[in-house]
Design a protein around this motif. Structure first.
Motif, PDB file in Angstrom:
ATOM      1  N   GLU A 105       9.189  -1.224   7.599  1.00 35.80           N
ATOM      2  CA  GLU A 105       8.220  -1.880   8.480  1.00 35.80           C
ATOM      3  C   GLU A 105       8.176  -3.399   8.279  1.00 35.80           C
ATOM      4  O   GLU A 105       7.969  -4.137   9.242  1.00 35.80           O
ATOM      5  N   HIS A 132       7.570   1.229   3.681  1.00 38.61           N
ATOM      6  CA  HIS A 132       7.096  -0.150   3.570  1.00 38.61           C
ATOM      7  C   HIS A 132       8.229  -1.131   3.913  1.00 38.61           C
ATOM      8  O   HIS A 132       8.064  -2.052   4.730  1.00 38.61           O
ATOM      9  N   TYR A 166       0.478  -2.344   0.584  1.00 44.02           N
ATOM     10  CA  TYR A 166       0.826  -1.502   1.727  1.00 44.02           C
ATOM     11  C   TYR A 166      -0.233  -0.431   1.916  1.00 44.02           C
ATOM     12  O   TYR A 166      -0.767   0.100   0.946  1.00 44.02           O
ATOM     13  N   GLY A 209      -1.326   4.179  -0.261  1.00 45.07           N
ATOM     14  CA  GLY A 209      -1.269   2.723  -0.246  1.00 45.07           C
ATOM     15  C   GLY A 209      -1.275   2.194  -1.667  1.00 45.07           C
ATOM     16  O   GLY A 209      -1.473   2.948  -2.628  1.00 45.07           O
ATOM     17  N   CYS A 224      -0.404   3.070   4.312  1.00 48.16           N
ATOM     18  CA  CYS A 224       0.362   3.885   5.248  1.00 48.16           C
ATOM     19  C   CYS A 224      -0.247   3.800   6.648  1.00 48.16           C
ATOM     20  O   CYS A 224      -1.476   3.734   6.799  1.00 48.16           O
TER      21      CYS A 224
END
Lengths: 151, 196
Positions: free
Chosen positions: A26, A23, A89, A65, A91
């Motif tokens: 990104e 997370h 989040y 997530g 994935c």
């Protein structure tokens, strides 16, 4: 099958630590200067106080997530129980289909059950989630800015 | 949380789950729940420890029999009167857990005791238990084996019940279970009449 679960942040922490770096990599800003270093005791404390909402997305038991938010009366509006999103989040490999929408609809149902009246959620400019928020009926109300001062 | 209540944690369920795993044939001996008319348990395997005498619904008056059974008005059958089934004598490890729970909640009468297994990906479809039964007995779950990914919903509340926990839940409300974990979800379900 992807399902949504109300779970304990404290009990899921070790699982969460597996995904958080993904997370962070990104989405986090200024990664060359700000390492990932969450204040886990604070989250656990908030959970014990009943001020945390932690929803997990799972696929065959695996966490794929999550949504984390804080629930409290508004600082300026004490009569308004408010949820402020911390992070969410999903994935990358699970973003096809409607996992995000299902997650947020589930969060909404749980917030309604907890009698939350207003829900704030934020979208990054560099990873725009506003389509998701609009899909669940939320409207943009504010733009956040950031400036690096640490050098 | 109104629809669930944690009764106990750290119940030592290992002797019982070991005894069950040493006798896998027990899962195949009783298919009453799995084949219950229009029932929600098509994906559930059961071991009946205590249950009422089984009813044969077959015949021209099948629908009427089912209706009367659900209302506990079928002549010769009492939904509230459970008897020991043979597995209760094999799985002696269950007795202490059941009796400890009876003592903990001040039980007045012991009803059904079942062990249910839902495989990964399986579910118990949304349903509310028969009103006559749910009104008479309180329902408790002792978690023998479970992993994150299992959903237990009753009404608008949803929880995860961890292994070794014991819970009461309101089975009058619509409820469902989804096992989206990678392991079998195995619970012992115990009906106890408590003070009213």
């Amino acid at each position: 099958m992807i399902t949504c679960h109300i779970e304990s942040f404290e009990e899921c922490l070790e699982e969460l630590k597996i995904i958080l770096p993904e997370h962070y990599k990104e989405l986090a800003l200024n990664q060359d200067k700000v390492p990932l270093h969450p204040n886990y005791p604070f989250y656990i404390e908030q959970e014990k106080l009943g001020k945390l909402i932690f929803i997990v997305l799972r696929d065959a038991g695996k966490m794929v997530g999550y949504f984390i938010g804080f629930i409290a009366p508004g600082l300026h509006y004490q009569t308004c129980l408010t949820c402020t999103m911390d992070i969410f989040y999903v994935c990358k490999e699970k973003r096809t289909g409607s996992a995000g929408v299902r997650l947020f609809r589930f969060v909404e149902a749980e917030l309604r059950r907890r009698k939350v009246q207003r829900w704030f959620m934020g979208s990054k400019i560099h990873a725009d989630a506003s389509a998701l928020f609009k899909r669940i009926g939320a409207a943009p109300v504010e733009t956040y800015f950031s400036k690096w001062l640490g050098d | 949380m109104n629809n669930f209540q944690l009764i106990a944690t750290n119940v030592d369920v290992t002797p019982l789950i070991l005894a069950i795993k040493r006798r896998p044939e027990l899962w195949k001996e009783d298919t009453f729940l799995r084949h219950y008319p229009q029932g929600p348990f098509g994906e559930t395997e059961s071991i009946m420890l205590r249950f009422p005498v089984k009813v044969d619904f077959e015949g021209d008056d099948r629908e009427e029999k089912i209706r009367l059974y659900k209302e506990n008005m079928l002549p010769g059958f009492d939904q509230h009167e459970s008897i020991d089934y043979p597995p209760y004598k094999l799985l002696t490890e269950a007795r202490q857990i059941v009796m400890n729970l009876m003592a903990r909640v001040g039980g007045e009468r012991l009803g059904r005791v079942m062990i249910n297994k839902i495989s990964p990906g399986g579910r118990i479809f949304p349903h509310a238990d028969t009103p006559v039964h749910a009104e008479y007995y309180s329902r408790f779950h002792v978690v023998l084996q479970s992993r994150p990914g299992v959903i237990f919903r009753a009404g608008d509340e949803q929880i995860y019940m961890a292994t070794g926990e014991c819970w009461w839940f309101n089975n009058k409300l619509e409820h469902e279970v989804i096992n989206n974990s990678a392991e079998d979800r195995i619970h012992m379900i115990i009906d106890i009449r408590t003070s009213r």
